[in-house]
Design an enzyme around this catalytic site. Structure first.
Site, mmCIF file in Angstrom:
data_model
loop_
_atom_site.group_PDB
_atom_site.id
_atom_site.type_symbol
_atom_site.label_atom_id
_atom_site.label_comp_id
_atom_site.label_asym_id
_atom_site.label_seq_id
_atom_site.Cartn_x
_atom_site.Cartn_y
_atom_site.Cartn_z
ATOM 1 N N CYS A 11 3.679 -1.780 -0.781
ATOM 2 C CA CYS A 11 4.237 -0.689 -0.303
ATOM 3 C C CYS A 11 4.248 -0.432 1.126
ATOM 4 O O CYS A 11 4.289 -1.639 1.682
ATOM 5 C CB CYS A 11 3.868 0.688 -0.947
ATOM 6 N N CYS A 16 -1.086 4.564 -0.570
ATOM 7 C CA CYS A 16 -0.658 5.407 -1.967
ATOM 8 C C CYS A 16 -0.045 4.504 -2.858
ATOM 9 O O CYS A 16 -1.013 4.363 -4.083
ATOM 10 C CB CYS A 16 0.307 6.473 -1.464
ATOM 11 N N ARG A 17 0.948 3.967 -2.921
ATOM 12 C CA ARG A 17 1.362 3.415 -4.092
ATOM 13 C C ARG A 17 0.903 2.201 -4.493
ATOM 14 O O ARG A 17 0.729 1.865 -5.787
ATOM 15 C CB ARG A 17 3.109 3.337 -4.073
ATOM 16 N N SER A 18 0.795 1.052 -3.558
ATOM 17 C CA SER A 18 0.259 -0.165 -4.012
ATOM 18 C C SER A 18 -1.089 -0.198 -4.289
ATOM 19 O O SER A 18 -1.530 -0.996 -5.396
ATOM 20 C CB SER A 18 0.706 -1.296 -2.987
ATOM 21 N N ASP A 126 7.949 7.470 -2.495
ATOM 22 C CA ASP A 126 7.107 7.687 -1.451
ATOM 23 C C ASP A 126 6.311 8.987 -1.791
ATOM 24 O O ASP A 126 7.013 10.010 -1.487
ATOM 25 C CB ASP A 126 7.341 7.275 -0.257
HETATM 26 P P1 4NP Z 1 2.549 4.098 0.654
HETATM 27 O O1 4NP Z 1 2.712 5.497 1.296
HETATM 28 O O2 4NP Z 1 3.678 3.326 1.201
HETATM 29 O O3 4NP Z 1 2.675 4.384 -0.756
HETATM 30 O O4 4NP Z 1 0.957 3.692 1.169
HETATM 31 C C1 4NP Z 1 2.828 5.999 2.604
HETATM 32 C C2 4NP Z 1 1.740 6.111 3.530
HETATM 33 C C3 4NP Z 1 2.036 6.309 4.769
HETATM 34 C C4 4NP Z 1 3.056 6.616 5.208
HETATM 35 C C5 4NP Z 1 4.255 6.277 4.621
HETATM 36 C C6 4NP Z 1 3.920 6.155 3.387
HETATM 37 N N1 4NP Z 1 3.147 6.832 6.742
HETATM 38 O O5 4NP Z 1 4.269 6.958 7.323
HETATM 39 O O6 4NP Z 1 2.002 7.020 7.309
#
Ligand code: 4NP
Length: 154
Positions: A11, A16-18, A126
């Site tokens: 991700c 979060c997702r991965s 997201d």
């Molecule tokens: P992920 O979620 O890609 O599912 O880990 C996010 C975590 C942090 C951010 C964006 C998405 N960020 O902008 O910091």
């Protein structure tokens, strides 16, 4: 399964997702005795070294999945030689991964939701800046898609 298969979930932040997909898919593989090596990574470097987001950890724990010990790392070109299958959690990250993929990469690169029986627009949304519900929604998608992915790999 004779050959170990190596799967990488990717991700943006790898908080979060991965990591949720890593934890859910690992638990499913262990329960079914499937010989699969699993990791996750982010295309961004903002959270390298961090544990998964507290809200994602809580959602995972509620469903009996432990992702506390995971630490974020950034996806690198060498991942395309280490893994058989690289799964992007959304279309933006698929594009980001294409940009770092070496020519003649060994790994197959796909969207995670290519395996989802109801893939919607192909993105796992997201949840980072949204409300708490987003995390539960992500869990539902990841759980359903992980089951379908394991059926395909078996
Ligand atoms: P992920 O979620 O890609 O599912 O880990 C996010 C975590 C942090 C951010 C964006 C998405 N960020 O902008 O910091």
């Amino acid at each position: 399964m004779a050959q170990p298969q190596r799967v990488l979930f990717v991700c943006l932040g790898n908080i979060c997702r991965s990591p949720l997909a890593e934890g859910v898919f690992r638990q499913l593989c262990e329960r079914q005795g499937a010989n699969v090596e699993i990791e996750s990574a982010g295309t961004g470097a903002y959270h390298v070294g961090e544990a998964p987001d507290r809200r994602m950890r809580q959602t995972a724990r509620r469903h009996g999945v432990d992702i506390e010990h995971l630490r974020a790392r950034q996806a690198v070109a060498a991942d395309f030689d280490r893994f058989d299958l690289i799964l992007a959690m959304d279309r933006n990250n698929l594009q980001n991964l294409k940009a770092i993929a070496p020519t003649n990469a060994r790994a197959t690169l796909k969207l995670f939701r290519d395996f989802d029986p109801t893939p919607g627009d192909g993105d796992v949304p997201d949840p980072y800046y949204g409300s708490g519900d987003g995390f539960e929604h992500v869990y539902t998608i990841v759980e359903r898609t992980s089951q379908a992915l394991l059926r395909q790999l078996s």
